[in-house]
Design an enzyme around this catalytic site. Structure first.
Site, PDB file in Angstrom:
ATOM      1  N   ASP A  12       0.859  -1.165   0.000  1.00  0.00           N
ATOM      2  CA  ASP A  12       0.000   0.000   0.000  1.00  0.00           C
ATOM      3  C   ASP A  12       0.913   1.238   0.000  1.00  0.00           C
ATOM      4  O   ASP A  12       2.097   1.140   0.335  1.00  0.00           O
ATOM      5  CB  ASP A  12      -0.874  -0.040   1.266  1.00  0.00           C
ATOM      6  CG  ASP A  12      -1.545   1.271   1.548  1.00  0.00           C
ATOM      7  OD1 ASP A  12      -2.299   1.749   0.676  1.00  0.00           O
ATOM      8  OD2 ASP A  12      -1.313   1.843   2.634  1.00  0.00           O
ATOM      9  N   ASP A  14      -0.234   5.146   0.916  1.00  0.00           N
ATOM     10  CA  ASP A  14      -0.500   6.132   1.976  1.00  0.00           C
ATOM     11  C   ASP A  14      -0.505   5.477   3.355  1.00  0.00           C
ATOM     12  O   ASP A  14      -1.281   4.559   3.609  1.00  0.00           O
ATOM     13  CB  ASP A  14      -1.855   6.810   1.737  1.00  0.00           C
ATOM     14  CG  ASP A  14      -1.837   7.743   0.531  1.00  0.00           C
ATOM     15  OD1 ASP A  14      -1.115   8.749   0.600  1.00  0.00           O
ATOM     16  OD2 ASP A  14      -2.511   7.438  -0.466  1.00  0.00           O
TER      17      ASP A  14
END
Lengths: 226, 226
Positions: A12, A14
């Protein structure tokens, strides 16, 4: 026994590689407030990283009434505008650059899979040395459903040419961990997005680290043998 | 058997009655960034609500080097300035006003005990109908040590004229729960400051609610009989 394939890591962005979760939270909070929609900030925080569609669906449940399409579009645009206004000060999380460098140097496959659109992701990817022309980056606009659906991570594994069952999904949000379970990958949780350790474990993480630097220190424990 | 005294409730303010934790986080983040001190935002989040002295001590450990007194003062002043600039949009958490009204209407003793200075707290107390001239409010400037030391809650119980062992400390942060244990009070945790449920339980919470509205719904389970 056949030689096992190397573990691949699907990241991922953020809150996992980039210290941007709280800026996203505040940008959503301000956009909602400007549109006279009051939601407690911690509830926004706990929804960051999931697909925009599910985010507004959750908001609808929270408010107890529907939000019309025009308002949804206005909210999304305003969030992007506020976020882009403050994104210059956003930094990679400790160890993010070194962790990706370590994986590359050891021929360990890795990719990035984010619920962001490419136009939002591209400028920040450069902050930790990722170039979508050279590395595998899967964004919201490339798949039908975002997290907690597994599509982003499945697409990332496919692009890398690896079996998703031999991959680790690395994320800071419960939505990453749920997607990892649905994809039949192992989940590694980071505390750097502001979730608690047990929230990540309950959502399926098989290991939790503070941040990329902490994962790099313990990389041999999760299949990243040097 | 002697009649038991009524349970008293000693409330933290930021993140417990007021939706202000994330604004404090961002104000600290910006103040640190302007002073060229980079700390991941989630680590700031997990320190909100503790005494300013311990906050900068934690920061020093994190950075691995000392911060001089002039910088500490500059950081504190700049945090206050940024926070005050955005505090107009800060709202009480759902149910905060009704919860305090319920307690007052049922003659259940309650007080507020916050690590903030009175000058910072006074303007926001008005947002949920609390007047330090009429209600018991204990602030940082009235005690020697702030949270996780128990002084603020001990002073609040004393001012109410209640036995701290018959009181509940209500807060959103691990620091409130640690202070409740040291004060020999029971701790009630709220998720509204952005901690996870298990973080609060591990720090000593005997019950966790989402926010003031959720506590009001279940008030008879924790000694707030109507």
């Amino acid at each position: 026994m056949k030689a096992r394939t190397k573990t691949a890591f699907l990241f991922d962005m953020d809150g996992t590689l980039l210290d941007s979760v709280y800026e996203h939270v505040m940008a959503w909070g301000q956009a909602l407030h400007e549109n006279k929609i009051e939601v407690p900030v911690w509830k926004i925080h706990r929804r960051i990283g999931m697909s925009g569609g599910l985010f507004t669906a959750a908001l609808t449940r929270e408010l107890g009434h529907d939000i019309d399409e025009a308002t949804k579009t206005r909210l999304r645009d305003r969030h992007a505008e506020i976020y882009n206004g403050i994104s210059a000060r956003i930094q990679p999380l400790p160890g993010a650059i070194k962790l990706l460098e370590h994986l590359s140097a050891n021929d360990i496959p890795w990719a990035i899979a984010t619920s962001s659109q490419m136009k939002t992701a591209a400028p920040v990817l450069a902050k930790f040395g990722v170039d979508p022309a050279k590395h595998v980056v899967v964004t919201r606009d490339m798949v039908r459903y975002a997290k907690p659906d597994p599509d982003l991570f499945l697409a990332a594994a496919e692009k890398l040419g690896v079996d998703i069952k031999e991959a680790c999904v690395v994320g800071d949000a419960v939505w990453d961990m749920l997607a990892s379970k649905r994809a039949h990958a192992l989940g590694i949780g980071f505390l750097s997005g502001g979730y608690g350790e047990e929230e990540l474990i309950r959502a399926g993480a098989y290991r939790v680290f503070e941040d990329p630097a902490d994962m790099l220190t313990h990389i041999d424990e999760v299949g990243g043998r040097r």
